[in-house]
Design an enzyme around this catalytic site. Structure first.
Site, PDB file in Angstrom:
ATOM      1  N   GLY A   7       1.261  -1.271  -0.134  1.00 16.80           N
ATOM      2  CA  GLY A   7      -0.146   0.351  -0.404  1.00 16.80           C
ATOM      3  C   GLY A   7       0.756   1.548   0.143  1.00 16.80           C
ATOM      4  O   GLY A   7       1.321   1.737   1.139  1.00 16.80           O
ATOM      5  N   GLY A  12       2.364   5.375   2.955  1.00 18.03           N
ATOM      6  CA  GLY A  12       3.542   4.281   2.622  1.00 18.03           C
ATOM      7  C   GLY A  12       4.374   4.330   1.779  1.00 18.03           C
ATOM      8  O   GLY A  12       6.099   3.632   2.133  1.00 18.03           O
ATOM      9  N   LYS A 185      -6.252   8.217  18.496  1.00 15.88           N
ATOM     10  CA  LYS A 185      -6.060   8.591  17.339  1.00 15.88           C
ATOM     11  C   LYS A 185      -7.333   8.153  16.975  1.00 15.88           C
ATOM     12  O   LYS A 185      -7.610   8.715  15.787  1.00 15.88           O
ATOM     13  CB  LYS A 185      -5.198   7.745  16.161  1.00 15.88           C
ATOM     14  CG  LYS A 185      -5.298   7.991  14.605  1.00 15.88           C
ATOM     15  CD  LYS A 185      -4.790   9.091  14.214  1.00 15.88           C
ATOM     16  CE  LYS A 185      -4.696   9.692  12.900  1.00 15.88           C
ATOM     17  NZ  LYS A 185      -3.710   8.811  11.942  1.00 15.88           N
ATOM     18  N   ASN A 193     -13.492  12.885  10.192  1.00 10.37           N
ATOM     19  CA  ASN A 193     -13.395  12.308   9.170  1.00 10.37           C
ATOM     20  C   ASN A 193     -14.482  12.803   8.504  1.00 10.37           C
ATOM     21  O   ASN A 193     -14.889  12.734   7.689  1.00 10.37           O
ATOM     22  CB  ASN A 193     -12.849  10.825   9.130  1.00 10.37           C
ATOM     23  CG  ASN A 193     -11.520  10.815   8.943  1.00 10.37           C
ATOM     24  OD1 ASN A 193     -10.834  11.970   9.458  1.00 10.37           O
ATOM     25  ND2 ASN A 193     -10.828  10.333   8.214  1.00 10.37           N
ATOM     26  N   ASN A 203     -10.570  20.510   7.388  1.00  8.67           N
ATOM     27  CA  ASN A 203     -10.189  20.022   9.117  1.00  8.67           C
ATOM     28  C   ASN A 203     -10.860  21.200   9.001  1.00  8.67           C
ATOM     29  O   ASN A 203     -11.659  21.280  10.565  1.00  8.67           O
ATOM     30  CB  ASN A 203      -9.365  19.299   9.330  1.00  8.67           C
ATOM     31  CG  ASN A 203      -8.643  18.106   8.686  1.00  8.67           C
ATOM     32  OD1 ASN A 203     -10.064  17.919   7.811  1.00  8.67           O
ATOM     33  ND2 ASN A 203      -8.179  17.067   8.681  1.00  8.67           N
ATOM     34  N   ASN A 253      -5.674  20.490   5.498  1.00 15.06           N
ATOM     35  CA  ASN A 253      -5.845  19.536   5.284  1.00 15.06           C
ATOM     36  C   ASN A 253      -7.391  19.200   4.975  1.00 15.06           C
ATOM     37  O   ASN A 253      -8.340  19.518   4.975  1.00 15.06           O
ATOM     38  CB  ASN A 253      -5.306  18.440   6.302  1.00 15.06           C
ATOM     39  CG  ASN A 253      -4.557  18.542   6.767  1.00 15.06           C
ATOM     40  OD1 ASN A 253      -3.669  18.992   6.232  1.00 15.06           O
ATOM     41  ND2 ASN A 253      -3.872  17.176   7.000  1.00 15.06           N
TER      42      ASN A 253
HETATM   43  O1  PAF Z   1      -7.814  10.467   7.625  1.00 16.98           O
HETATM   44  C1  PAF Z   1      -7.035  12.385   7.771  1.00 16.98           C
HETATM   45  O2  PAF Z   1      -7.025  12.727   7.360  1.00 16.98           O
HETATM   46  C2  PAF Z   1      -6.241  12.318   9.380  1.00 16.98           C
HETATM   47  O3  PAF Z   1      -6.048  10.984  10.344  1.00 16.98           O
HETATM   48  C3  PAF Z   1      -6.557  13.138   9.831  1.00 16.98           C
HETATM   49  C4  PAF Z   1      -5.298  13.824  11.212  1.00 16.98           C
HETATM   50  C5  PAF Z   1      -7.522  13.122  10.795  1.00 16.98           C
HETATM   51  C6  PAF Z   1      -5.954  15.129   9.429  1.00 16.98           C
HETATM   52  O4  PAF Z   1      -6.738  15.014   8.068  1.00 16.98           O
END
Ligand code: PAF
Length: 308
Positions: A7, A12, A185, A193, A203, A253
């Site tokens: 992966g 990866g 986590k 998510n 985010n 992100n």
């Molecule tokens: O899955 C994800 O995108 C990441 O683990 C996180 C921490 C939510 C940041 O985008």
């Protein structure tokens, strides 16, 4: 060390590329043949927090011909874990360690059941990455990797493995029990998510939108109650504050689940909010927000073809 990364998408490629730079004999194994071809022809272009460079590393679309490995790192999407472990049988021997740093619940158990509990090592990582195109990956954020034995206990091999990763430039720590870090986590992913995928926002928006913030807090609190019910010691005393902090720090992100939804792919909802809701049901701890978030994401997955 002979290392195959099964992966070799975003994360990866970061792990495989940095380990190759650290002098290890690395093979990137992925079913995305365009990516594999680009890496073999031009090298892996890794940019971002660890620098902008071209890494010459071997890549392959097939398990045939990969010799027995010292370490296999499984970083496929959770829906492909069983297939990845099956494919790894060819290059796994009696002394092979199989490390998973995937998101969510259940991946380590799947790997242990297919390749043997004595091989399985689990953990979690705070690195962030995304694919820019075939052969090109952006290392969006660096962080710590925590790992430990499937069966628990601080063995010399996990301590050596953490040292190997750290020396190569991937700071890592071995722990006796990975449940706390993995669940910590999990709660971050459960809070961020699904909501980012449903709202189609980066985010950071979750921290500013009062309704989204409230839903994030409820999803994380439900997860924390389930963790407490399982006697799991979370790494953070206030998991909601931690989740909001991660959302703020990764504000720009596009979460991995939103990336999946945008691309019309199956998401990891089954090992995140849905897994939490199912775990809660088993234990008699209600998790209605996680359950509804999971149903909404599944409804989206089910309607990709009907979108107008
Ligand atoms: O899955 C994800 O995108 C990441 O683990 C996180 C921490 C939510 C940041 O985008």
């Amino acid at each position: 060390m002979k290392i195959t990364v099964v992966g070799s998408g975003a994360m990866g490629s970061v792990f495989g590329g940095i380990l190759a730079e650290g002098g290890h004999d690395v093979t990137l194994f992925d079913t995305w043949c365009e990516h594999v071809k680009a890496i073999n022809e031009n090298g892996l272009h890794l940019s971002g927090v660890s620098g902008d460079r071209l890494i010459h590393v071997r890549a392959t679309c097939t398990a045939e011909g990969i010799p027995c490995q010292d370490l296999i790192i499984i970083l496929v999407k959770s829906g492909c874990t069983a297939a990845a472990a099956e494919a790894s049988r060819i290059f796994s021997g009696p002394g092979t360690m199989v490390l998973t740093l995937q998101n969510g619940l259940g991946n380590l158990e799947v790997i242990a059941s297919i390749l043997g509990p004595g091989h399985a090592i689990g953990g979690t990582t705070s690195h962030g990455a995304f694919v820019l195109g075939p052969g090109a990956v952006r290392h969006a954020g660096a962080g710590e990797t925590i790992l430990g034995e499937f069966k628990g206990g601080l063995t010399p091999r996990v301590e050596r493995l953490a040292e190997t990763l750290s020396r190569a430039g991937l700071p890592a720590r071995a722990v006796e029990n990975t449940d706390g870090p993995v669940w910590s986590k999990l709660l971050v992913n459960a809070g961020i998510n699904a909501l980012t995928a449903l709202l189609r926002v980066p985010n950071g928006v979750l921290t500013e939108n009062p309704w989204a913030r409230e839903l994030l807090a409820m999803a994380v609190e439900e997860g924390a109650a389930i963790a407490r019910g399982r006697n799991i010691v979370l790494s953070f005393s206030d998991p909601v504050a931690h989740c909001l902090d991660v959302a703020a720090k990764t504000g720009g992100n596009i979460s991995s689940m939103l990336q999946d939804v945008r691309a019309g792919r199956k998401t990891e909802i089954g090992v995140l909010n849905l897994a939490l809701a199912e775990e809660g049901k088993k234990m008699g701890i209600p998790a209605p927000v996680n359950s509804i978030l999971a149903s909404l994401v599944q409804a989206i997955e089910n309607s990709y073809r009907d979108r107008i």
